[in-house]
Scaffold this motif. Structure first.
Motif, mmCIF file in Angstrom:
data_model
loop_
_atom_site.group_PDB
_atom_site.id
_atom_site.type_symbol
_atom_site.label_atom_id
_atom_site.label_comp_id
_atom_site.label_asym_id
_atom_site.label_seq_id
_atom_site.Cartn_x
_atom_site.Cartn_y
_atom_site.Cartn_z
ATOM 1 N N SER A 26 29.131 49.546 35.985
ATOM 2 C CA SER A 26 29.663 50.510 35.015
ATOM 3 C C SER A 26 31.044 50.075 34.541
ATOM 4 C CB SER A 26 29.749 51.908 35.641
ATOM 5 O OG SER A 26 28.472 52.283 36.121
ATOM 6 N N SER A 27 31.853 49.571 35.465
ATOM 7 C CA SER A 27 33.176 49.068 35.082
ATOM 8 C C SER A 27 33.029 47.869 34.152
ATOM 9 C CB SER A 27 33.978 48.658 36.319
ATOM 10 O OG SER A 27 34.059 49.723 37.214
ATOM 11 N N ALA A 51 32.237 49.100 30.808
ATOM 12 C CA ALA A 51 33.432 49.717 30.202
ATOM 13 C C ALA A 51 34.340 48.639 29.615
ATOM 14 C CB ALA A 51 34.188 50.537 31.253
#
Lengths: 187, 390
Positions: free
Chosen positions: B103-104, B107
């Motif tokens: 997820s990072s 992002a």
């Protein structure tokens, strides 16, 4: 349907760079450092003074090679880079996601990010400017004082470019990569 | 799931290490949002990428995060999918880590891709099936779905069979996605130093190593170096696996470099020679990323778990340089197509150093990971539930 290419009598090039200016003017390319669709490379003279080979100094006009097997088209995740009807490699700005993978993949450094559209831009052989208006030459060709560039249909045996390629020896750039470029350097 | 309240969420024991981690997390998180704000204001002008070096630190950090995610998924599968008993305890923590790191990564990449919304639309409408980026992105989307479902059936609504099924799916799709990420570089015919089979294979190997480092770090922090016997046994075994993987990686790297240099092939040899002479390689990637952790494991016969935890910190720094080098070294050699002296300047190796905004978003992504991990650790019980495995 045509299959456009360009032959370059590069030994006639005098490095005036009128082609670069004409391209920018005709296609509205911004006047920024990384913004150019075409360029003139300089091969500097070889040898040490006083034995300098004047003949070894040549100029190499270049641009997108409009490859028939274009690495930039192959790597595009959204098919924003596509083959136009006349065999030219084109970019659809609507589909371009600006991942810049095509810039990495192009062996000819022919692509750059256009700051106006924030998509990847490249030479289109003036298809949306001059060819669309019925012209048969590109801006770089039309402006060249020493007639370095010959643009035309490779599938038409009577075209000037086909005649030139049939009668002259030529070489291509990085053709060992299998890109099948459509720029021909007359030697 | 644990019961939680806002008060509980922000309560933690005020030990020096916890406070250091809290400051680090908040600092990096602030840097991430500051970087994003600057990007929104200035767009790609805030980055130091150029026509000659179109990819930079953010691509490196994306690779860093997805390598971490795939690595955690692979290592967790040793217990969870392949049924090796000692490793079953890491399942939940590792999969939570895998979800958080990818997820990072997403992002970070969202601020590198110029038009992420267009990407989601035309990835579906006009897919470029010959593009490694298309396959990588699509498979990673699927992978994230599978590991989220796996985690759901591990930690929220415990269901051993379903979690195992989604675990197998996540592992297979993750492997496919990750080797495709290697192919993003390996398929570049224009870049002889990257082109070839090496990267798709090496990506899987280096992911497993990254996964091991992260497990050591997560467990070192979880138990503050006082490991229960059960954890100690698992970490000793993991240490042996890590040692073997590092030996294979060093072997791979040696042959990659020798093959690149042998015969002085145009573009390839000069690029690799230039890259290996840079401290980013010999100090960052080689010494921190491989040699120090390998030496610790070798000299202690894989028994020095605390030292291996510290070595894993250095290892992750090394992994960062590995990812940075992957992108930068691929783009080092200028595309001098008939541009022997473009605009009167002789072409040299392409130079690049990330801008402050790139550092803020890229390294800030680590803050995002640390923050999400802190939340996950509060909300879910990431330790092995008694009797969860049979």
């Amino acid at each position: 349907m045509a299959r456009y290419g360009m032959a370059l009598n590069y030994k006639s090039c005098i490095n005036c760079r009128a082609c670069e200016s004409a391209c920018k003017e005709e296609n509205g390319v911004l006047l920024l450092k990384d913004h150019y669709r075409i360029w003139v490379g300089v091969k500097e003279a070889e040898g040490e003074f006083p034995n300098i080979s004047i003949a070894s100094q040549t100029y190499h006009p270049s641009q997108c090679q409009h490859c028939s097997n274009a690495p930039c088209q192959m790597v595009c995740p959204t098919n924003a880079t596509y083959y136009g009807t006349d065999g030219m490699v084109m970019v659809d700005p609507v589909k371009c996601i600006l991942c810049t993978y095509c810039i990495n993949a192009c062996p000819y450094d022919a692509r750059y990010v256009d700051q106006r559209t924030m998509t990847v831009d490249k030479c289109t052989f003036c298809s949306d400017t001059r060819l669309a208006a019925g012209e048969t030459t590109t801006a770089c060709q039309a402006t060249c004082p020493t007639k370095v560039r010959v643009f035309g249909d490779l599938d038409d045996p009577k075209s000037e470019i086909s005649q030139l390629l049939a009668n002259k020896e030529y070489r291509q750039v990085k053709e060992h990569l299998g890109t099948k470029p459509k720029l021909f350097y007359i030697v | 799931m644990n019961t939680f309240s806002l008060k509980k969420l922000f309560f933690f024991e005020k030990t020096p290490l916890n406070l250091l981690m809290a400051v680090l997390t908040v600092g990096l998180l602030a840097a991430f949002f500051a970087g994003v704000a600057n990007y929104i204001l200035h767009g790609h002008h805030a980055y130091n990428v150029t026509r000659q070096h179109p990819w930079g630190l953010l691509i490196s950090m994306y690779v860093f995060f997805v390598v971490s995610s795939t690595g955690l998924c692979i290592i967790s599968s040793i217990g969870h999918v392949f049924g090796i008993k000692e490793f079953q305890q890491i399942g939940k923590r590792a999969i939570a880590g895998a979800i958080i790191t990818i997820s990072s990564g997403f992002a970070v990449i969202a601020f590198e891709i110029g038009h992420p919304v267009t990407m989601m639309i035309y990835n579906v409408l006009t897919p470029g099936l010959t593009s490694a980026i298309w396959w990588m992105g699509t498979l990673y989307g699927l992978y994230l779905t599978f590991i989220c479902l796996e985690f759901f059936f591990l930690a929220v609504k415990e269901h051993h069979t379903l979690s195992k099924i989604f675990g197998i799916c996540g592992l297979l799709v993750g492997l496919a996605a990750h080797s495709n990420l290697g192919a993003v570089f390996g398929f570049l015919v224009s870049r002889p130093s990257a082109n070839g089979v090496f990267y798709p294979v090496y990506f899987i190997l280096s992911a497993m190593i990254t996964g091991c480092y992260l497990i050591f770090l997560m467990y070192g922090f979880r138990y503050k170096m006082n490991f229960p016997d059960k954890v100690q046994v698992m970490l000793v075994k993991l240490s042996k696996i890590l040692g073997m993987l590092l030996a294979v990686l060093i072997f791979f790297e040696i042959w990659k470099i020798l093959t690149a240099l042998y015969g002085d092939m145009p573009e390839r040899a000069a690029t690799i020679l230039h890259a290996v002479q840079h401290p980013n390689f010999w100090l960052g990637e080689l010494t921190l990323g491989m040699l120090i952790p390998f030496t610790v494991i070798l000299l202690s016969n894989a028994q020095a778990i605390k030292a291996t935890v510290y070595a894993s910190i250095l290892g992750m720094v090394g992994i960062f340089f590995m990812r940075y080098g992957l992108v930068h070294d691929t783009l080092l050699y200028p595309m001098t197509t008939l541009k022997r002296a473009e605009y009167e300047l002789a072409p040299t190796f392409v130079e690049y150093f990330p801008s402050i905004t790139e550092f803020a978003i890229g390294l800030g992504g680590i803050g995002l990971s640390l923050f999400l991990y802190y939340i996950a650790d509060k909300v879910f019980n990431l330790d092995e539930t008694e009797g969860a495995h049979h």
